[in-house]
Scaffold this motif. Structure first.
Motif: not given
Lengths: 257, 522
Positions: A54, A57, A59, A62, A64, A87, A90-91, A95, A97, B304, B394, B397-402
């Motif tokens: 993780r 890329n 991840l 995320l 904290e 972003a 990650r493209r 990944m 899962f 947060h 996830e 996000l892992a596909l490049g999404a913001t």
């Protein structure tokens, strides 16, 4: 192929340490992941292999309260540099899962999801990419007649291949696989393994697995991790037939306590 | 037989099932009570001519009988109408002193614009252009009356049409022309001419309407002159067949639903109240949904997750428990006097001291209720967001999404059914609230709908009627409890029906959306 040093590298991990809430998860890892090969991370639960995946890329961003030292370099660039577009990273580093996670949309829309994020909207182009991706994931023949039915109607193995197709659609350089077959039946597992081998010619694959036979079957290199440390890293044939360290041997032969 | 034995299931399933059955029974009893008391009101009750031992005679519709505790006699309540003759609408009679009761076919009931119902006979009709009244009796009287009433109804329709479609628009355009300052004289003259011809026609209609006057006689023998224009409906309940009565009943229910109230809300319909209730709830939903959803997104996705957010979350949940009248007071102080007063001094200073937004109105009531239901929407949406699996996030996000793209394309679509659940709960709560509305804009009588054909079409500053407040008002504020009670039941039933319909709309919408992600509920 077993010659490590002659491989071109994809990732270079240098002195990577990671701690959650002050509890160390990775300790001073240094390794090179070669390009267009399958690299497997094995090790007991909680050894940090998924965490390492993780990081590749980002991840882990995320979570904290993570502190990190060391560098991860992808194709000459530090992925933690401030000017890196996460972003976009990650493209490039896709990944897959453990549990298949298709979105609640049609099969077509699932595959087109990442492509549409890139701003590609033309139907002809999308159609082409969807077909190409599903073919690459060896799913096209099974779903070509029902592209617009819900992705949730597929079986678990088909869903996992759909997720791989979805990832391939955005043309990543690396594919990270986090125990991709552990929730699947043996036949589906076999199909995923075949797919992993066939994808090797196009991109770099990094596989985390609990299943030693699987690592032995599909990977070119294997890294053995324990307690966040890299214990042994070698060509798969060497590691399984002739481990250098006693700890590695104990683990792969099942004598792990 | 041992129900509570060890080893078997024991009695707890019975206990659980029993409480469900009890709840359903209570609900059913509620509906049956409201339905029977409210809907019977529109059924044409037979008119009895009662002769007392003393020889006195009167006519009335028998309502119910009551035995006073510790008193051997039974009292019977008659609805006698004819308030303009003897000042009473009801009459209690001791059952023992009743000699005979008859139901003659020719007893006539008239529903009138003023003075309520008339019970008696038609003896003659006087036409303004004829020298002597035309005496009538028996079947002939009823036939002539029906024909004349039909004529009056047709004239009334023409009258309404003319004033709605010609007089008002022309008058509005004249005012607009004048205030614009550069009136084209030819155009203005043409408009004035149209207005004058229409007015002439209206005067003709008025004359035609007031042509006939009924000469009526009560059972006691007292005579009464009633202009036919003031008669809304006429029927002979004793001569009606079952089908006639059913038709009459349906017409009564229809009028109740579609007409405005008359005679201190004790007669006529509740259409403005239905419209006001639905309008306010829709407006409230439009306001509360975006606010609640955005707040839930912030709490669940953006902020947060520290002690501060936990505190905010507890505060939001507690807000749901604040009594609604407190929100009413807040709405009055902040929305009506604060914001409304300020708006008036900025934009409507011409019409001050009479307030425009500085008094209760549709907008302030909707805003107050939106505030009241905000916690419900926030909590429901937050729960929906929290239920969406982390793998879905996830995966995106892992596909490049913001993070925004992930929320917009994966998380929010999946949370829509939960948001709608929140809106459904909010609607259910808001539609039934009365107390805060009394402070921020509900009116006893506001026959003008807040939505009409006049710019700006939706009048947010208007006061409005509300079914819940209507129930309170006719039940507790009117003088004649006996007359109000059936209407209280009917209006309460209607309020329940309106809430159910509003909820069903939202539920079917949710069902429709959920069908798209059916697999989520597997």
């Amino acid at each position: 192929m077993t010659d490590f040093t002659s491989e071109a590298s994809c990732f270079e991990v240098e002195g990577l340490s990671l701690a959650y809430d002050g509890k160390p998860a990775l300790r001073d890892l240094t390794l090179r992941i070669p390009r267009q090969r399958v690299t497997a991370f094995i090790g007991p639960s909680g050894c940090g292999k998924s965490t390492l995946l993780r990081v590749l890329n980002r991840l882990h961003d995320l979570n904290e309260d993570v502190s990190r030292q060391g560098r991860v370099v992808l194709a000459g660039q530090d992925i933690h540099a401030p000017d890196v577009d996460v972003a976009e990273l990650r493209r490039r580093v896709g990944m897959v899962f453990q549990t298949p996670n298709p979105f609640p949309m049609s099969i077509y829309d699932n595959v087109a999801f990442g492509v549409r994020l890139q701003g590609i909207k033309r139907k002809r182009v999308l159609d082409e990419i969807v077909e190409w991706s599903l073919e690459s994931a060896a799913l096209w023949d099974e779903v070509k007649d029902r592209l617009h039915s819900s992705a949730w109607t597929l079986s678990g193995g088909q869903q996992q291949r759909l997720v791989i197709a979805r990832t391939l659609a955005v043309q990543p350089e690396v594919l990270l696989l986090d125990e991709p077959a552990s929730a699947l039946d043996p036949i589906s597992t076999l199909k995923i393994e075949e797919l992993i081998r066939s994808l090797k010619s196009r991109l770099t694959l990094v596989l985390v697995t609990h299943n030693m036979q699987q690592a032995a079957r599909v990977s070119d290199y294997t890294a053995f991790l324990q307690d966040g440390e890299l214990i042994e890293y070698a060509a798969t044939d060497n590691l399984f037939t002739n481990p250098r360290l006693r700890r590695t041997e104990n683990y792969i032969t099942g004598r792990m306590s | 037989m041992r129900l509570w034995s060890r080893g078997s299931e024991g009695g707890w399933p019975w206990l659980a099932a029993g409480s469900v059955a009890l709840s359903l029974l209570a609900l059913l009893a509620l509906l049956v009570l409201l339905g029977s008391r409210g809907l019977v009101h529109f059924w044409p009750a037979p008119v009895e001519v009662v002769t007392l031992d003393s020889g006195e005679r009167f006519a009335g519709q028998r309502m119910r009988q009551e035995r006073v505790a510790g008193d051997p006699q039974t009292d019977v309540l008659y609805r006698t109408g004819n308030r303009d003759l003897d000042g009473n609408y009801w009459r209690w009679v001791d059952a023992d002193v009743i000699d005979t009761r008859q139901r003659p076919d020719n007893m006539l009931v008239l529903e009138r614009e003023h003075w309520g119902e008339f019970l008696g006979r038609l003896v003659a009709i006087r036409q303004s252009d004829a020298a002597t009244p035309l005496p009538l009796s028996g079947d002939e009287a009823w036939q002539v009356l029906s024909a004349r009433l039909e004529r009056v109804e047709a004239l009334r329709d023409q009258h309404r049409q003319l004033s709605d479609e010609v007089i008002e628009p022309v008058a509005r355009r004249l005012v607009a022309l004048r205030s614009a300052g550069k009136a084209d004289p030819a155009q203005q003259a043409a408009l004035i001419e149209r207005w004058e011809t229409a007015h002439q026609r209206l005067a003709e209609l008025d004359a035609a309407l007031s042509r006939d006057t009924l000469i009526l006689e009560s059972v006691e023998g007292r005579r009464l002159e009633q202009p036919l224009a003031g008669v809304l409906a006429a029927w002979q309940p004793n001569a009606m067949t079952w089908m006639d009565k059913l038709f009459h009943w349906a017409r009564g229910v229809g009028a109740f639903l579609s007409e405005g109230p008359r005679a201190g809300n004790l007669e006529g319909g509740v259409w403005p109240a239905i419209f006001g209730t639905v309008m306010m709830v829709l407006l409230m939903s439009l306001i509360v949904t975006p606010f609640g959803v955005l707040a839930a997104i912030y709490l669940n996705e953006v902020a947060h997750q520290g002690p501060l957010i936990r505190l905010v979350r507890i505060a939001v949940r507690n807000l749901a428990g604040v009594p609604s009248i407190v929100y009413g007071v807040f709405g009055l102080g902040v929305f009506v006097y604060g914001i409304g007063g300020q708006l008036d001094s900025w934009f409507f200073s011409d019409s001050l001291p009479s307030p425009t937004f500085g008094t209760g109105g549709l907008l302030w009531a909707s805003l107050t209720l939106a505030l009241l239901t905000l916690p419900v929407v926030i909590v429901a949406t937050e729960e929906g967001l929290a239920r969406i699996p982390v793998q879905q996030r996830e995966g995106a996000l892992a596909l490049g999404a913001t993070r925004y793209e992930m929320l917009r394309r994966v998380v929010l679509p999946m949370a829509v059914p939960a948001m709608l659940t929140g809106v459904i709960l909010a609607v259910a709560r808001a539609a039934g609230e009365v107390a805060p509305l009394m402070l921020v804009g509900v009116a006893r009588l506001a026959p003008q709908l807040p939505l009409d054909g006049e710019f700006p079409f939706l009048h947010l500053d208007n006061k409005f009627m509300h079914l819940g407040y209507h129930v309170y008002n006719i039940g507790f504020q009117g003088g004649d409890v006996e007359r109000a009670l059936p209407l209280v039941y009917a209006t309460a039933l209607l309020l329940v029906v309106v809430i159910v319909v509003l909820n069903l709309t939202a539920i079917s919408l949710r069902h429709h959306l959920r069908a798209r992600h059916r697999a989520l509920d597997r």
